[in-house]
Design a protein around this motif. Structure first.
Motif, PDB file in Angstrom:
ATOM      1  N   ALA A 131       0.919  -1.208   0.186  1.00  0.00           N
ATOM      2  CA  ALA A 131      -0.025   0.100  -0.115  1.00  0.00           C
ATOM      3  C   ALA A 131       0.746   1.336  -0.002  1.00  0.00           C
ATOM      4  N   TRP A 132       2.158   1.055   0.278  1.00  0.00           N
ATOM      5  CA  TRP A 132       2.896   2.456   0.452  1.00  0.00           C
ATOM      6  C   TRP A 132       3.558   2.670  -1.168  1.00  0.00           C
ATOM      7  N   ARG A 133       3.398   1.867  -2.018  1.00  0.00           N
ATOM      8  CA  ARG A 133       4.113   1.959  -3.368  1.00  0.00           C
ATOM      9  C   ARG A 133       3.667   3.120  -3.988  1.00  0.00           C
ATOM     10  N   THR A 134       4.561   3.856  -4.665  1.00  0.00           N
ATOM     11  CA  THR A 134       4.146   4.758  -5.824  1.00  0.00           C
ATOM     12  C   THR A 134       4.651   4.058  -7.180  1.00  0.00           C
ATOM     13  N   GLU A 135       5.832   3.249  -7.083  1.00  0.00           N
ATOM     14  CA  GLU A 135       6.236   2.664  -8.254  1.00  0.00           C
ATOM     15  C   GLU A 135       6.194   1.024  -7.937  1.00  0.00           C
ATOM     16  N   ARG A 136       6.125   0.455  -9.006  1.00  0.00           N
ATOM     17  CA  ARG A 136       6.459  -0.904  -9.060  1.00  0.00           C
ATOM     18  C   ARG A 136       7.420  -1.542  -9.799  1.00  0.00           C
ATOM     19  N   PRO A 137       8.048  -2.633  -9.623  1.00  0.00           N
ATOM     20  CA  PRO A 137       9.129  -3.270 -10.389  1.00  0.00           C
ATOM     21  C   PRO A 137       8.300  -4.415 -11.667  1.00  0.00           C
ATOM     22  N   GLU A 138       8.862  -4.409 -12.665  1.00  0.00           N
ATOM     23  CA  GLU A 138       8.360  -5.325 -13.896  1.00  0.00           C
ATOM     24  C   GLU A 138       9.491  -5.963 -14.547  1.00  0.00           C
ATOM     25  N   TYR A 139       9.315  -7.235 -14.688  1.00  0.00           N
ATOM     26  CA  TYR A 139      10.358  -7.915 -15.596  1.00  0.00           C
ATOM     27  C   TYR A 139      10.037  -7.643 -16.899  1.00  0.00           C
ATOM     28  N   VAL A 140      10.966  -7.500 -17.537  1.00  0.00           N
ATOM     29  CA  VAL A 140      10.972  -6.764 -19.088  1.00  0.00           C
ATOM     30  C   VAL A 140      11.981  -7.676 -19.978  1.00  0.00           C
TER      31      VAL A 140
ATOM     32  N   CYS B  76      15.321  -8.632  -1.952  1.00  0.00           N
ATOM     33  CA  CYS B  76      14.218  -7.823  -1.811  1.00  0.00           C
ATOM     34  C   CYS B  76      13.741  -8.173  -0.251  1.00  0.00           C
ATOM     35  N   PRO B  77      13.641  -6.976   0.524  1.00  0.00           N
ATOM     36  CA  PRO B  77      13.585  -6.992   1.832  1.00  0.00           C
ATOM     37  C   PRO B  77      12.315  -7.302   2.193  1.00  0.00           C
ATOM     38  N   ASP B  78      11.327  -7.332   1.404  1.00  0.00           N
ATOM     39  CA  ASP B  78       9.783  -7.620   1.704  1.00  0.00           C
ATOM     40  C   ASP B  78       9.413  -9.104   1.415  1.00  0.00           C
TER      41      ASP B  78
ATOM     42  N   ASP C 150       1.161  -7.150  -3.211  1.00  0.00           N
ATOM     43  CA  ASP C 150       0.617  -6.929  -1.726  1.00  0.00           C
ATOM     44  C   ASP C 150       1.691  -6.458  -0.832  1.00  0.00           C
ATOM     45  N   TYR C 151       3.001  -6.885  -1.013  1.00  0.00           N
ATOM     46  CA  TYR C 151       4.032  -6.657  -0.179  1.00  0.00           C
ATOM     47  C   TYR C 151       5.047  -5.836  -0.908  1.00  0.00           C
ATOM     48  N   CYS C 152       5.142  -5.699  -1.923  1.00  0.00           N
ATOM     49  CA  CYS C 152       6.020  -5.129  -2.512  1.00  0.00           C
ATOM     50  C   CYS C 152       6.053  -3.463  -2.053  1.00  0.00           C
ATOM     51  N   LYS C 153       6.884  -2.741  -1.618  1.00  0.00           N
ATOM     52  CA  LYS C 153       6.791  -1.527  -1.399  1.00  0.00           C
ATOM     53  C   LYS C 153       7.257  -0.477  -2.487  1.00  0.00           C
ATOM     54  N   GLY C 154       7.868  -1.006  -3.463  1.00  0.00           N
ATOM     55  CA  GLY C 154       8.502  -0.344  -4.581  1.00  0.00           C
ATOM     56  C   GLY C 154       9.837   0.368  -4.200  1.00  0.00           C
ATOM     57  N   CYS C 155      10.516  -0.380  -3.502  1.00  0.00           N
ATOM     58  CA  CYS C 155      11.777   0.276  -3.215  1.00  0.00           C
ATOM     59  C   CYS C 155      12.809   0.294  -4.151  1.00  0.00           C
ATOM     60  N   GLY C 156      12.642  -0.711  -5.022  1.00  0.00           N
ATOM     61  CA  GLY C 156      13.552  -0.629  -6.359  1.00  0.00           C
ATOM     62  C   GLY C 156      14.629  -1.370  -6.186  1.00  0.00           C
ATOM     63  N   LEU C 157      15.090  -1.961  -5.034  1.00  0.00           N
ATOM     64  CA  LEU C 157      16.399  -2.663  -4.884  1.00  0.00           C
ATOM     65  C   LEU C 157      16.551  -3.747  -5.982  1.00  0.00           C
ATOM     66  N   CYS C 158      15.529  -4.328  -6.283  1.00  0.00           N
ATOM     67  CA  CYS C 158      15.698  -5.560  -7.161  1.00  0.00           C
ATOM     68  C   CYS C 158      16.210  -5.242  -8.701  1.00  0.00           C
ATOM     69  N   VAL C 159      15.422  -3.751  -8.868  1.00  0.00           N
ATOM     70  CA  VAL C 159      15.778  -3.424 -10.259  1.00  0.00           C
ATOM     71  C   VAL C 159      17.422  -2.972 -10.516  1.00  0.00           C
ATOM     72  N   ALA C 160      17.907  -2.240  -9.182  1.00  0.00           N
ATOM     73  CA  ALA C 160      19.359  -1.696  -9.050  1.00  0.00           C
ATOM     74  C   ALA C 160      19.947  -2.962  -9.298  1.00  0.00           C
TER      75      ALA C 160
ATOM     76  N   VAL D 264       8.054   0.831 -12.805  1.00  0.00           N
ATOM     77  CA  VAL D 264       7.096   1.931 -13.699  1.00  0.00           C
ATOM     78  C   VAL D 264       6.223   2.561 -12.601  1.00  0.00           C
ATOM     79  N   PRO D 265       5.438   3.603 -13.075  1.00  0.00           N
ATOM     80  CA  PRO D 265       4.807   4.431 -12.094  1.00  0.00           C
ATOM     81  C   PRO D 265       3.525   3.414 -11.736  1.00  0.00           C
ATOM     82  N   GLU D 266       3.170   3.610 -10.667  1.00  0.00           N
ATOM     83  CA  GLU D 266       1.930   2.936  -9.976  1.00  0.00           C
ATOM     84  C   GLU D 266       0.365   3.557 -10.671  1.00  0.00           C
ATOM     85  N   GLU D 267      -0.393   2.842 -10.915  1.00  0.00           N
ATOM     86  CA  GLU D 267      -1.552   3.602 -11.792  1.00  0.00           C
ATOM     87  C   GLU D 267      -2.659   3.643 -10.416  1.00  0.00           C
TER      88      GLU D 267
END
Length: 541
Positions: free
Chosen positions: A22-31, A499-501, A518-528, A538-541
């Motif tokens: 629920a804290w997330r403003t961005e979410r990771p996606e596999y591309v 992933c810390p979550d 439900d648990y990803c808070k969008g920290c971006g560690l996985c992407v980095a 990507v921005p959260e809709e």
């Protein structure tokens, strides 16, 4: 006292309890991104995919993936100038992956083990004529046959292979390798008619009952230039010299040979002259080395073998075992200009390597088929202006390499198939490129490229044995494992581990990962921390 039901109590500080999604403003996606090697391959190979199989030691699967696009891997692993390696992102870390060397290894393994490709059981009932058995013709025939069509190749020469056989010396391409791969293509049920020249393509199509034609006539006519010469001057073109090596006896050149030109064919002609006994082979070229169209590795090997280079020079006259050359200088545009300074050199034979053309006499009377500057004009699908007549390889405006020709054959086959079925072929969209700045190269250890062994210098000018040798299994495996899988997940588990979550789930070998939002808070560690740049925020809709 009644027992309470068993329950798991979550720690109030845990992400599983707090549903931090629920804290997330961005979410990771596999591309999926387009690897630069794939993008640069003229044959359209899925290089990263077959390297993936090769690095696991599954060489047959790697070869079969290769064969989806290129039916001549052992040949192309020798004669392709590997633009894929120039584009390879790894070159910015240490050295480019030796893609061409691994391709050759897989091709040689297939010949050694007798791996084959199965032809389809059902046929479409459509017949296609392929004119020419060079790389474009063989590639088109192969792909058309796998698409279910009956294919006949007509070849004017008495052996198949086109300019691969009659234009590339044996020290670069052993004939037993070429023959093995041609035989595998023909074994699919393709008819080959040797010594059969097509003079009128429309008559050949009509008389043979063919529903479509693919023209793949190689550039087998050497260009000439006016050089004032006496009666005793011996002048021939490089195509005649190289093609003559496939005859009963090699051409007689003498001890001193001058080659006029600066392309790869000029290098082949000079190196062939050395092997035929020339004690002095000199290349005369109007510009400087950095402006030479020949590939640098060809020039380097020629110099190693004792070929001399006369840069900024042009031949003005030839007679009586001598040539007169004039020194040139480049103007401000880089164009060579005469200086009026002359020099004489001994030359028993002058070999002209000034470019090549295709014989287009077979299309002279074809309506709506346009020819411009010696090439057949084609649309995006390689169809000419005449319905059902397609063309590719050296005949059309494009870079004249065997790998480009193989790509043309595959492309033409797909469009011919659609034409025969009354549809149209539209390739799917391409992924965004996998740029170097998307990678996390910290995770890749330094691993300089394997060097392909070469025939010792003392033996090169006395034999036509192959100069560049192949990798053995251990070095081929090492080289395949140097691939960084640019832009695509190779299941390294970094995202899962960092992933810390605990929001990333492994789906199993070959299936990748899933993200529990439900648990990803969008920290971006996985992407980095993704080594291959296969994730995006990507921005959260």
């Amino acid at each position: 006292m009644k027992e309470k039901p068993f329950a798991i109590t979550l720690d109030v500080g845990s992400s599983l309890a707090n549903r931090t999604g629920a804290w997330r403003t961005e979410r990771p996606e596999y591309v999926h991104r387009l690897p630069p090697c794939n993008a640069a391959c003229p044959a359209g190979e899925n290089i990263q995919q077959w390297l993936f199989h090769a690095e696991s030691g599954d060489y047959e699967s790697a070869w079969r993936e290769l064969m989806r696009d290129n039916p001549l891997p052992a040949v192309m692993g020798r004669i392709c100038y590997h633009p894929c390696e120039t584009a390879c992102n790894r070159v910015q870390v240490d050295d480019a992956v030796g893609i061409n060397a691994v391709e050759r290894f897989l091709g040689d393994e297939a010949i050694r083990h007798g791996w084959t490709v199965e032809a389809p059981q059902a046929t479409s009932g459509k017949r296609v004529l392929v004119v020419g058995s060079g790389p474009a013709g063989l590639s088109a025939a192969y792909h058309l046959r796998l698409l279910g069509h009956e294919v006949t190749i007509r070849e004017a020469q008495d052996r198949a292979g086109g300019m691969m056989r009659y234009g590339i010396p044996r020290y670069r391409l052993p004939r037993e390798v070429l023959d093995a791969e041609i035989d595998r293509v023909l074994a699919l049920g393709i008819t080959l008619e040797l010594g059969t020249r097509v003079d009128d393509v429309l008559a050949a199509q009509r008389d043979g009952g063919f529903h479509a034609v693919f023209l793949a006539v190689g550039a087998g006519i050497g260009r000439r230039a006016y050089i004032p010469a006496g009666d005793s001057a011996r002048i021939l073109d490089a195509v005649t010299l190289l093609g003559g090596m496939e005859g009963e006896g090699p051409p007689l050149l003498g001890r001193k040979v001058a080659v006029y030109g600066g392309g790869n064919t000029a290098m082949d002609a000079a190196r062939t002259a050395r092997r035929l006994g020339a004690t002095d082979a000199v290349v005369v070229y109007r510009r400087t080395r950095d402006r030479m169209p020949a590939h640098d590795e060809e020039v380097t090997e020629a110099l190693e073998e004792g070929v001399r280079m006369k840069w900024l020079s042009t031949i003005k006259h030839a007679d009586g075992g001598r040539i007169t050359i004039e020194r040139m200088e480049l103007d401000e545009t880089g164009f060579p200009q005469p200086t009026g300074e002359f020099e004489e050199l001994d030359a028993d034979t002058v070999v002209l390597a000034l470019g090549q053309d295709s014989d287009l006499s077979l299309v002279e009377d074809v309506p709506d088929l346009a020819v411009d500057h010696g090439t057949v004009q084609v649309a995006d699908g390689l169809m000419t202006g005449c319905q059902g007549i397609f063309a590719g390889g050296d005949m059309v405006p494009a870079e004249r390499t065997a790998t480009v020709a193989v790509g043309h054959g595959k492309k033409a086959a797909r469009h011919i198939d659609a034409y025969l079925r009354g549809t149209s072929y539209r390739p799917g969209p391409k992924h965004d490129p996998a740029a170097f700045d998307r990678l996390n190269t910290w995770y890749y250890a330094d691993a300089p490229a394997s060097v392909r062994p070469r025939l010792e210098l003392a033996r090169r000018v006395s034999t036509f044995d192959e100069v560049v040798q192949g990798l053995d299994e251990s070095t081929a495996l090492f080289e395949a494992r140097r691939c960084m899988s640019c832009g695509n997940c190779f299941e390294c588990d970094n995202c899962y581990g960092v992933c810390p979550d605990n929001a990333i789930t492994k789906l199993g070998p070959g299936k990748g990962f899933a993200i529990d939002l439900d648990y990803c808070k969008g920290c971006g560690l996985c992407v980095a921390e993704c080594p291959s740049g296969a994730m995006d925020m990507v921005p959260e809709e």
